[in-house]
Scaffold this active site. Sequence first.
Site, PDB file in Angstrom:
ATOM      1  N   LYS A 111      46.420  24.896  58.067  1.00  0.00           N
ATOM      2  CA  LYS A 111      46.470  25.595  59.371  1.00  0.00           C
ATOM      3  C   LYS A 111      45.567  24.572  60.491  1.00  0.00           C
ATOM      4  CE  LYS A 111      48.440  29.677  59.031  1.00  0.00           C
ATOM      5  NZ  LYS A 111      47.798  30.506  57.919  1.00  0.00           N
ATOM      6  N   LYS A 194      58.831  28.441  49.789  1.00  0.00           N
ATOM      7  CA  LYS A 194      58.448  29.692  49.948  1.00  0.00           C
ATOM      8  C   LYS A 194      59.359  30.197  51.094  1.00  0.00           C
ATOM      9  CE  LYS A 194      54.660  32.113  52.031  1.00  0.00           C
ATOM     10  NZ  LYS A 194      53.371  31.735  52.771  1.00  0.00           N
ATOM     11  N   LYS A 197      57.157  33.496  57.466  1.00  0.00           N
ATOM     12  CA  LYS A 197      57.173  33.387  58.730  1.00  0.00           C
ATOM     13  C   LYS A 197      57.143  31.989  59.414  1.00  0.00           C
ATOM     14  CE  LYS A 197      55.107  37.704  58.086  1.00  0.00           C
ATOM     15  NZ  LYS A 197      53.918  38.349  58.371  1.00  0.00           N
TER      16      LYS A 197
HETATM   17  P1  TYM Z   1      50.982  37.950  54.966  1.00  0.00           P
HETATM   18  O1  TYM Z   1      50.763  38.451  56.199  1.00  0.00           O
HETATM   19  O2  TYM Z   1      51.214  36.394  55.030  1.00  0.00           O
HETATM   20  O3  TYM Z   1      52.022  38.471  53.851  1.00  0.00           O
HETATM   21  C1  TYM Z   1      51.747  39.783  53.341  1.00  0.00           C
HETATM   22  C2  TYM Z   1      52.098  39.906  51.948  1.00  0.00           C
HETATM   23  O4  TYM Z   1      53.459  39.401  51.452  1.00  0.00           O
HETATM   24  C3  TYM Z   1      53.294  38.446  50.469  1.00  0.00           C
HETATM   25  N1  TYM Z   1      54.128  37.339  50.734  1.00  0.00           N
HETATM   26  C4  TYM Z   1      54.769  36.906  49.678  1.00  0.00           C
HETATM   27  N2  TYM Z   1      54.997  37.083  48.351  1.00  0.00           N
HETATM   28  C5  TYM Z   1      55.797  36.220  47.525  1.00  0.00           C
HETATM   29  N3  TYM Z   1      56.700  35.429  48.015  1.00  0.00           N
HETATM   30  C6  TYM Z   1      56.727  35.241  49.398  1.00  0.00           C
HETATM   31  N4  TYM Z   1      57.411  34.165  49.871  1.00  0.00           N
HETATM   32  C7  TYM Z   1      55.661  35.775  50.387  1.00  0.00           C
HETATM   33  N5  TYM Z   1      55.504  35.743  51.540  1.00  0.00           N
HETATM   34  C8  TYM Z   1      54.394  36.680  51.659  1.00  0.00           C
HETATM   35  C9  TYM Z   1      51.758  37.789  50.666  1.00  0.00           C
HETATM   36  O5  TYM Z   1      51.221  37.418  49.325  1.00  0.00           O
HETATM   37  C10 TYM Z   1      51.024  39.073  51.098  1.00  0.00           C
HETATM   38  O6  TYM Z   1      50.788  39.813  49.688  1.00  0.00           O
HETATM   39  N6  TYM Z   1      46.070  37.373  54.255  1.00  0.00           N
HETATM   40  C11 TYM Z   1      46.890  38.185  53.899  1.00  0.00           C
HETATM   41  C12 TYM Z   1      46.659  39.483  54.785  1.00  0.00           C
HETATM   42  C13 TYM Z   1      45.641  40.009  54.337  1.00  0.00           C
HETATM   43  C14 TYM Z   1      45.287  40.622  52.961  1.00  0.00           C
HETATM   44  C15 TYM Z   1      43.947  41.293  53.153  1.00  0.00           C
HETATM   45  C16 TYM Z   1      46.045  41.042  51.896  1.00  0.00           C
HETATM   46  C17 TYM Z   1      44.406  40.234  55.147  1.00  0.00           C
HETATM   47  N7  TYM Z   1      43.467  40.692  54.220  1.00  0.00           N
HETATM   48  C18 TYM Z   1      43.459  41.985  52.093  1.00  0.00           C
HETATM   49  C19 TYM Z   1      45.557  41.914  51.021  1.00  0.00           C
HETATM   50  C20 TYM Z   1      44.143  42.233  50.793  1.00  0.00           C
HETATM   51  C21 TYM Z   1      48.334  37.427  54.472  1.00  0.00           C
HETATM   52  O7  TYM Z   1      48.282  36.628  55.208  1.00  0.00           O
HETATM   53  O8  TYM Z   1      49.420  38.171  54.004  1.00  0.00           O
END
Ligand code: TYM
Length: 327
Positions: A111, A194, A197
Amino acid sequence: MEKVISGIRPTGNLHLGNYFGAVKNFLRMQEDYDSMFFIADWHSLTTHPNPENIQKNARIILAEYLACGLKPELSPIYIQSDVKEVLELYLFLNMNAYLGELERTTSFKDKARKQPNNVNAGLLTYPTLMAADILIHRAEKVPVGKDQEQNMEMARKFAKRFNHTYGEEIFPIPQSFSFSGEMIKIPGLDGSGKMGKSEGNCIYLKDDEKTIKKKVMKAVTDGGPSSLNSEKPEVIQNLFTFMEIVSSPDTFEYFNDKWNSCEIRYGDMKKQLAEDINKYCAPIREGIEYYSNNDALLDRIAKEGAEKARESAQETLKLVRKVIGFK
Ligand code: TYM
């Protein structure tokens, strides 16, 4: 009953990566675990300092989760910024989080590279806020995709460090969870590793049939196999990975055999894949339509979710304050 927490940043609609990486596991857990789900709107500020409408985005995710089958009576759903208790724990955890380890995380480095003019402290302490989200409920299992592994490692480190510093096992050590036993990574169909977004290569749950077809037909392929039963290159494996998830085993076998016998026609495979993705998403799409038009229901669900989350958070904070030495 074991506690489960899962979250997502409200920076766009739910895509198939979110769905198969995290949502699907969470949905299967809600019956048998003490589960909660939240929308990480504070987290989205680390990369989107001026979100057009953070509350509108949070609502969209809320509607989409409900459409996927999240049952608020089984798993309360709340918006992170409605549970201010998380901030107090975030502060305590930050007192035991070191600059060096935060700077070394790959997501921080990525980032910082992508937004060199906005390397803010929130970005640096993203893992502590995520740890606070999890530890505030003393959760044991966290359904997340493979991309969150490093953040999960940090959460475990902070939990252990806190317990050790204060000499009490306040926090269970949270584990990443997937029913398959392995963390899932949904690939992009554009040849990138991957679906995400920020990669701009998503198939969204809300996409209509035409959009899905257009995106799948554009998937990157190669010149085809040149020998029988050969290993699949990554871009082709990606198509098969998708097919394994959304199509019937017969369909998967059919195209796998075609690959092995060097008779594969990617156009046919993509057409079938687009059809199967559409079939999978159609009922969810209808649900999204229904919930997005039901503001009063969404408000009520978020409000009730926040009340339950705050109760659980306050219990944890009481223990935390006590061991640290605050009344
Ligand atoms: P985020 O918003 O990027 O994504 C949400 C969830 O979707 C999963 N994910 C994927 N899994 C497999 N393949 C992919 N291509 C893919 N893209 C997204 C992510 O692994 C995630 O589970 N940091 C986290 C949000 C968060 C969170 C937390 C999650 C903040 N606090 C506490 C669990 C517990 C995030 O940016 O996810």
